[in-house]
Design a protein around this motif. Structure first.
Motif, PDB file in Angstrom:
ATOM      1  N   ASP A  68      11.918 -11.928  -2.212  1.00  0.00           N
ATOM      2  CA  ASP A  68      11.119 -12.954  -2.749  1.00  0.00           C
ATOM      3  C   ASP A  68      10.282 -12.448  -3.396  1.00  0.00           C
ATOM      4  N   TRP A  69      10.673 -12.812  -4.858  1.00  0.00           N
ATOM      5  CA  TRP A  69       9.933 -11.927  -6.169  1.00  0.00           C
ATOM      6  C   TRP A  69       8.598 -12.662  -6.401  1.00  0.00           C
ATOM      7  N   THR A  70       8.266 -13.786  -5.630  1.00  0.00           N
ATOM      8  CA  THR A  70       6.912 -14.452  -5.882  1.00  0.00           C
ATOM      9  C   THR A  70       5.934 -13.524  -5.325  1.00  0.00           C
ATOM     10  N   ARG A  71       6.337 -12.249  -4.638  1.00  0.00           N
ATOM     11  CA  ARG A  71       5.483 -11.607  -3.973  1.00  0.00           C
ATOM     12  C   ARG A  71       5.294  -9.991  -4.483  1.00  0.00           C
ATOM     13  N   GLU A  72       6.291  -9.884  -5.609  1.00  0.00           N
ATOM     14  CA  GLU A  72       6.070  -8.391  -6.022  1.00  0.00           C
ATOM     15  C   GLU A  72       4.927  -7.882  -6.425  1.00  0.00           C
ATOM     16  N   ILE A  73       4.736  -6.763  -6.184  1.00  0.00           N
ATOM     17  CA  ILE A  73       3.411  -5.815  -6.384  1.00  0.00           C
ATOM     18  C   ILE A  73       3.759  -4.533  -7.106  1.00  0.00           C
ATOM     19  N   ASP A  74       2.748  -4.074  -7.956  1.00  0.00           N
ATOM     20  CA  ASP A  74       3.015  -3.109  -8.727  1.00  0.00           C
ATOM     21  C   ASP A  74       1.606  -2.045  -8.600  1.00  0.00           C
ATOM     22  N   THR A  75       1.618  -1.180  -8.136  1.00  0.00           N
ATOM     23  CA  THR A  75       0.465  -0.357  -7.676  1.00  0.00           C
ATOM     24  C   THR A  75      -0.274   0.205  -8.918  1.00  0.00           C
ATOM     25  N   SER A  76       0.203   0.077 -10.176  1.00  0.00           N
ATOM     26  CA  SER A  76      -0.451   0.383 -11.377  1.00  0.00           C
ATOM     27  C   SER A  76      -0.975  -0.854 -11.974  1.00  0.00           C
ATOM     28  N   ASP A  77      -1.100  -1.888 -11.468  1.00  0.00           N
ATOM     29  CA  ASP A  77      -1.973  -3.176 -11.592  1.00  0.00           C
ATOM     30  C   ASP A  77      -3.341  -3.084 -11.179  1.00  0.00           C
ATOM     31  N   PRO A  78      -4.364  -3.101 -11.825  1.00  0.00           N
ATOM     32  CA  PRO A  78      -5.446  -2.975 -11.517  1.00  0.00           C
ATOM     33  C   PRO A  78      -5.979  -3.902 -10.365  1.00  0.00           C
ATOM     34  N   GLN A  79      -5.315  -5.043 -10.424  1.00  0.00           N
ATOM     35  CA  GLN A  79      -5.656  -5.942  -9.210  1.00  0.00           C
ATOM     36  C   GLN A  79      -4.950  -5.507  -8.019  1.00  0.00           C
ATOM     37  N   THR A  80      -4.030  -4.594  -7.947  1.00  0.00           N
ATOM     38  CA  THR A  80      -3.741  -3.978  -6.674  1.00  0.00           C
ATOM     39  C   THR A  80      -4.386  -2.760  -6.604  1.00  0.00           C
ATOM     40  N   TYR A  81      -4.683  -2.040  -7.420  1.00  0.00           N
ATOM     41  CA  TYR A  81      -5.162  -0.620  -6.930  1.00  0.00           C
ATOM     42  C   TYR A  81      -6.704  -0.700  -6.527  1.00  0.00           C
ATOM     43  N   LYS A  82      -7.292  -1.822  -7.118  1.00  0.00           N
ATOM     44  CA  LYS A  82      -8.502  -2.337  -6.759  1.00  0.00           C
ATOM     45  C   LYS A  82      -8.659  -2.194  -5.153  1.00  0.00           C
ATOM     46  N   TRP A  83      -7.610  -2.623  -4.572  1.00  0.00           N
ATOM     47  CA  TRP A  83      -7.869  -2.617  -2.970  1.00  0.00           C
ATOM     48  C   TRP A  83      -7.542  -1.409  -2.347  1.00  0.00           C
ATOM     49  N   SER A  84      -6.738  -0.403  -3.111  1.00  0.00           N
ATOM     50  CA  SER A  84      -6.842   1.140  -2.713  1.00  0.00           C
ATOM     51  C   SER A  84      -8.429   1.641  -2.817  1.00  0.00           C
ATOM     52  N   GLN A  85      -9.039   1.319  -3.913  1.00  0.00           N
ATOM     53  CA  GLN A  85     -10.657   1.292  -4.103  1.00  0.00           C
ATOM     54  C   GLN A  85     -11.281   0.858  -3.076  1.00  0.00           C
ATOM     55  N   TRP A  86     -11.126  -0.225  -2.695  1.00  0.00           N
ATOM     56  CA  TRP A  86     -11.874  -1.226  -1.735  1.00  0.00           C
ATOM     57  C   TRP A  86     -11.820  -0.220  -0.324  1.00  0.00           C
ATOM     58  N   PHE A  87     -10.575  -0.078   0.028  1.00  0.00           N
ATOM     59  CA  PHE A  87     -10.318   0.776   1.189  1.00  0.00           C
ATOM     60  C   PHE A  87     -11.025   2.216   1.248  1.00  0.00           C
ATOM     61  N   PHE A  88     -10.843   2.877   0.163  1.00  0.00           N
ATOM     62  CA  PHE A  88     -11.571   4.100  -0.080  1.00  0.00           C
ATOM     63  C   PHE A  88     -13.138   4.076   0.430  1.00  0.00           C
ATOM     64  N   LEU A  89     -13.825   2.928  -0.227  1.00  0.00           N
ATOM     65  CA  LEU A  89     -15.122   2.770   0.203  1.00  0.00           C
ATOM     66  C   LEU A  89     -15.449   2.239   1.578  1.00  0.00           C
ATOM     67  N   LYS A  90     -14.675   1.494   2.000  1.00  0.00           N
ATOM     68  CA  LYS A  90     -14.550   1.087   3.413  1.00  0.00           C
ATOM     69  C   LYS A  90     -14.168   2.312   4.345  1.00  0.00           C
ATOM     70  N   PHE A  91     -13.456   3.257   4.056  1.00  0.00           N
ATOM     71  CA  PHE A  91     -13.368   4.397   4.973  1.00  0.00           C
ATOM     72  C   PHE A  91     -14.387   5.307   4.822  1.00  0.00           C
ATOM     73  N   ARG A  92     -15.117   5.297   3.616  1.00  0.00           N
ATOM     74  CA  ARG A  92     -16.112   6.045   3.339  1.00  0.00           C
ATOM     75  C   ARG A  92     -17.300   5.623   4.191  1.00  0.00           C
ATOM     76  N   GLU A  93     -17.475   4.398   4.434  1.00  0.00           N
ATOM     77  CA  GLU A  93     -18.473   3.813   5.308  1.00  0.00           C
ATOM     78  C   GLU A  93     -18.370   4.156   6.656  1.00  0.00           C
ATOM     79  N   ARG A  94     -17.063   4.139   7.135  1.00  0.00           N
ATOM     80  CA  ARG A  94     -16.673   4.684   8.380  1.00  0.00           C
ATOM     81  C   ARG A  94     -16.632   6.001   8.840  1.00  0.00           C
ATOM     82  N   GLY A  95     -17.224   6.907   7.781  1.00  0.00           N
ATOM     83  CA  GLY A  95     -17.067   8.263   7.860  1.00  0.00           C
ATOM     84  C   GLY A  95     -15.722   8.772   7.880  1.00  0.00           C
ATOM     85  N   LEU A  96     -14.845   8.301   7.126  1.00  0.00           N
ATOM     86  CA  LEU A  96     -13.511   8.740   7.357  1.00  0.00           C
ATOM     87  C   LEU A  96     -13.195   9.380   5.819  1.00  0.00           C
TER      88      LEU A  96
END
Ligand code: ANZ
Ligand code: ZN
Length: 827
Positions: free
Chosen positions: A120-148
């Protein structure tokens, strides 16, 4: 229908049609049961070869099968696009990694389409796309809040020439691969994820993963490395400190004659008497150098030094020396060991070298007592001797009693250690997700790092002058980009510096599977309702090399996501399939460096996608290694040509209306077709695609010579062709669709539903076999009357009564008497 089978023409036609009709879109069948089928997403390297392709094909066959059976299937694809290989290539040829990556993605995607893969190519993702890695950053901050997420100091390989930390793989015989300088071990600050907080849950969870290969679960268990034992405190003489040791053999405590700490144990700073300081420090430095130089698999000769410090034995009050030695590692247990040379091999060896006392405190439970002096350590459990009030106890009982006494006395107690370490995610690289942290001297003088506010995400990688920034030497590339580094503090608005490190790409692959659910969401990584619909992944397919890192990280990530309320299930994947290796024709793993690759593009052009697919499926079951062979691909081309010929020669019967009766040869044809259908379906269910193909080959061999003589036979043959098309469709979808259409179908086979075999035609004669093991009757099995030796053997080996007699034994010979008996000769 053309007489000639022309794969190039029909493959292009059907690929275009599937795409136009959106047949692989997830959510197309509202209300149907769902399946999420996923392959580990690739790092898009240069050219795709058939070794890569196998992974995708297994997922594709399963997807097509499930769609045909009425499921609403999610089968997405994306790109693990960030990472070291792209950056290293860029350093070499001065092209921006984004450029090359985009090109590779385009090529990979084309080749995947050329193979007819059902994404289903309508769902293709690319980890070098800022709109995708934005969420790795989001998780990083959420994990930091949780002491992880936290900042720690960790040992790195430091190259003084390149002025950077380098990976283990870049150290060759103690020297930097690039500059040739002697590599040092240094403590450097880095960002780490507290995965060890989940060690126990990761371990417990494995018991529920019953559809994962046992091999993978075992590797994860070992990686986590849980050890149950005790912590004991040894008070340092004339000082306030105590040395804590972790031991799995508290029963041997009365045999402890010295204590050893890791050469870099922080306690040495305070407990070493002044006259010994220089010597101990020199030793530690020398050991750090040797550790850096050491190859990964190498074991260093045991070396130690008497630190001059003394401790008091917690049970006997004796004064014992404290040594520092290289066989104690600082990051396991407490970094300190109570040494019992009589009962531990390492301690024995060490005591011999340095002349330390050896005291026997465990005797074998049965047989002769140990002869002294010992010639080797006695490491088994036994009965305690010379152990004060514990003398006479068995080891297991004594372990509990001694740990309990320590707890009561306030000098230790039962405890657990894990081998698993926290996960260091800092990389001094450009082509990764920027870590969303800034440093402000005014608000954060300790340099702990200030989180970038969520609304400022993503922190984007800046454009760079590749030749200047990606030199492969010196400080992290991002530090050389002032426009990136210089920023304002989110707290005080004053000048601040950005973190210049990027994240390990294993972060991206820890949650990407969930992003496919909602790839365009700008508010959240994905919506809860979609997670509830699709997670966990039903089938995940990938190489066994990912048993520990990736598969542990993404299990951990999912546990945290569940705690955050993002999804309901703590585990990401229900069933895991490890595909085997594709070897080149030379028997070595297919790889560019061996020059033995079969390129996906060339193979498709030469033989057609269907033939390539059929070969890969026919060559062996998914978990087994296979050897690439052009001759065998040609064999598959001939098989497909025979199917085509069969369809062509019976084409005139396709429109025939005949309802029966079927007798004689017509009945035989129908029986053969329906039985094959049944067995092929069962084979697919067992992931035995190779035997499924073999059965279809048999059916074609049976049908092809038949020239129909009446309408019953004609109708039976036309039906057989239709069933064959349906059966082969998951493996060779293009030819299947083309035949089905030529036989009058108006819709894709994927929308026709999986055919049901007629039970009346399946009734077959069964035969009972007597099964012996070494001539003794051990049971009976029932098999189809036409079953051969292999099938009888398979059924017998799986039989609950017979299996116990074979387990753990080697089968030397199998005697097979057709229609009667099988005898296993084992030893
Ligand atoms: C005393 C003893 C006596 C031990 C004996 C063994 C046999 P696992 O099973 O791997 O957890 N140990 C503890 N921490 C260590 C470290 N940081 N570096 C090196 N060795 C360490 O092994 C636990 C055992 O490994 C512990 O039990 C300790 O030695 C050693 F007859 O304590 B034992
Ligand atoms: Zn500030």
């Amino acid at each position: 229908m053309n007489e000639r089978y022309d794969p190039a023409a029909i493959e292009a036609k059907w690929q275009e049609r599937w795409e136009r009709e959106g047949i692989f879109r997830a959510g197309r069948r509202e209300g149907s049961p769902r399946k999420y089928i996923l392959e580990m997403f690739p790092y898009p390297s240069g050219d795709m070869h058939m070794g890569h392709v196998r992974n995708y094909l297994i997922g594709d066959v399963l997807t097509r099968l499930h769609i045909a059976r009425g499921y609403d299937v999610l089968h997405p694809m994306g790109w693990d696009a960030l990472g070291l290989p792209a950056e290293n290539a860029a350093i070499k040829d001065k092209r921006h990694p984004a450029e090359r990556t985009a090109e590779n993605i385009r090529r990979f995607k084309e080749e995947m389409k050329r193979l007819g893969l059902s994404y289903d190519w309508t769902r293709e993702i690319d980890t070098s796309d800022p709109q995708t890695y934005k969420w790795s950053q989001w998780f990083f901050l959420k994990f930091r809040e949780r002491g992880l997420v936290y900042r720690r100091k960790a040992h790195v390989n430091w190259c003084p020439g390149c002025k950077t930390a380098i990976a283990n793989e870049q150290v060759k015989d103690g020297l930097c691969e690039r500059s040739g300088d002697v590599v040092e071990r240094r403590l450097m600050p880095e960002w780490a994820i507290r995965i060890t907080k989940y060690s126990e849950r990761l371990l417990q969870g494995l018991d529920q993963l019953t559809e994962w290969p046992e091999e993978v679960r075992k590797k994860q268990r070992n990686w986590i490395g849980k050890s149950e034992g005790a912590t004991l405190f040894f008070q340092v003489k004339d000082r306030p400190e105590r040395i804590e040791v972790f031991t799995t053999r508290a029963d041997t405590v009365f045999g402890c004659t010295y204590v050893v700490v890791a050469p870099d144990h922080p306690i040495l700073e305070s407990i070493v008497p002044p006259e010994r300081r220089d010597a101990v420090e020199a030793f530690a430095l020398d050991q750090a150098r040797k550790a850096a130089r050491k190859r990964h698999d190498e074991e260093l000769p045991k070396e130690g030094i008497d630190t001059g410090a003394k401790v008091i034995h917690p049970f006997t009050g004796e004064i014992l020396p404290v040594w520092a030695a290289n066989f104690v590692v600082s990051d396991y247990g407490t970094g300190a060991v109570m040494c019992v040379p009589a009962h531990d091999e390492r301690d024995f060896e060490f005591a011999q070298v340095y002349g330390l006392p050896i005291r026997v405190v465990i005797q074998p439970a049965e047989g002769e007592p140990l002869a002294e002096p010992l010639s080797a350590a006695f490491t088994e459990d036994g009965v305690l001797t010379a152990s004060g009030p514990y003398t006479g106890m068995r080891s297991a009982e004594a372990r509990e009693a001694i740990a309990g006494a320590a707890k009561e006395g306030g000098f230790g107690g039962p405890s657990v250690s894990y081998r698993q370490r926290d996960w260091g995610i800092s990389r001094q690289r450009y082509w990764g997700t920027p870590i969303p942290i800034v440093y402000c001297e005014r608000c954060d003088p300790e340099g702990e790092g200030i989180s970038v506010p969520y609304e400022d995400l993503p922190v984007e990688l800046p454009p760079i002058d590749v030749a200047k920034v990606l030199t492969g030497t010196g400080e992290p590339p991002l530090a050389k980009v002032p426009e990136f580094v210089n920023t304002t503090c989110p707290r005080c608005g004053g000048p601040a510096r950005r973190e210049v490190e990027t994240m390990d790409t294993f972060v991206d692959s820890s949650w990407y599977f969930a992003r496919y659910l909602d790839p365009h969401n700008e508010e959240l990584p994905f919506r809860r309702e979609l997670a509830d619909q699709w997670l966990p992944v039903d089938i995940y397919i990938g190489g066994p090399e990912h048993s520990t890192m990736h598969l542990l990280y993404f299990r951990f990530w999912t546990m945290v996501m569940q705690e955050m309320g993002l999804c309901a299930e703590p585990e990401p994947v229900r069933r895991l399939i490890n595909q085997g290796i594709v070897n080149g024709p030379d028997g070595r793993k297919m790889s560019k460096r061996w020059g033995n690759v079969a390129g996906a593009r060339e193979i498709c052009e030469k033989y057609g996608a269907d033939a390539a697919r059929t070969f890969v499926m026919f060559a062996g079951p998914p978990e087994k290694d296979i050897d690439w062979s052009n001759e065998k691909v040609e064999g598959c081309v001939r098989f497909l040509q025979r199917i085509w010929k069969l369809a062509h020669q019976n084409h005139a019967s396709a429109a025939l209306k005949y309802e029966g009766p079927f007798e004689g040869r017509a009945l035989e044809i129908r029986r053969a077709a329906h039985r094959t259908l049944k067995r092929v379906g069962d084979d697919y269910d067992r992931l035995s695609m190779n035997t499924a193909v073999a059965r279809m080959m048999e059916l074609v061999n049976f049908l092809l010579p038949i020239e129909a003589e009446n309408d019953a036979e004609r109708a039976a043959l036309a039906e057989a062709v239709r069933l064959l098309a349906a059966m082969i469709a998951p493996v060779a979808p293009h030819i299947a669709e083309e035949i089905s259409e030529a036989y009058g179908a108006e819709r894709s086979l994927l929308d026709q539903g999986w055919p049901t075999p007629d039970p009346a035609l399946l009734v077959e004669e069964r035969r009972r076999y007597v099964i012996q093991v070494n001539g003794k009757l051990r049971g009976e099995v029932e098999v189809p009357a036409d079953a051969g030796e292999a099938e009888v053997r398979e059924v017998a080996e799986r039989d609950d009564k017979i299996r116990p007699h074979l387990e753990g034994k080697t089968i030397r010979k199998v005697v097979f008497v057709p229609n009667r008996l099988m005898n296993f000769v084992v030893s």
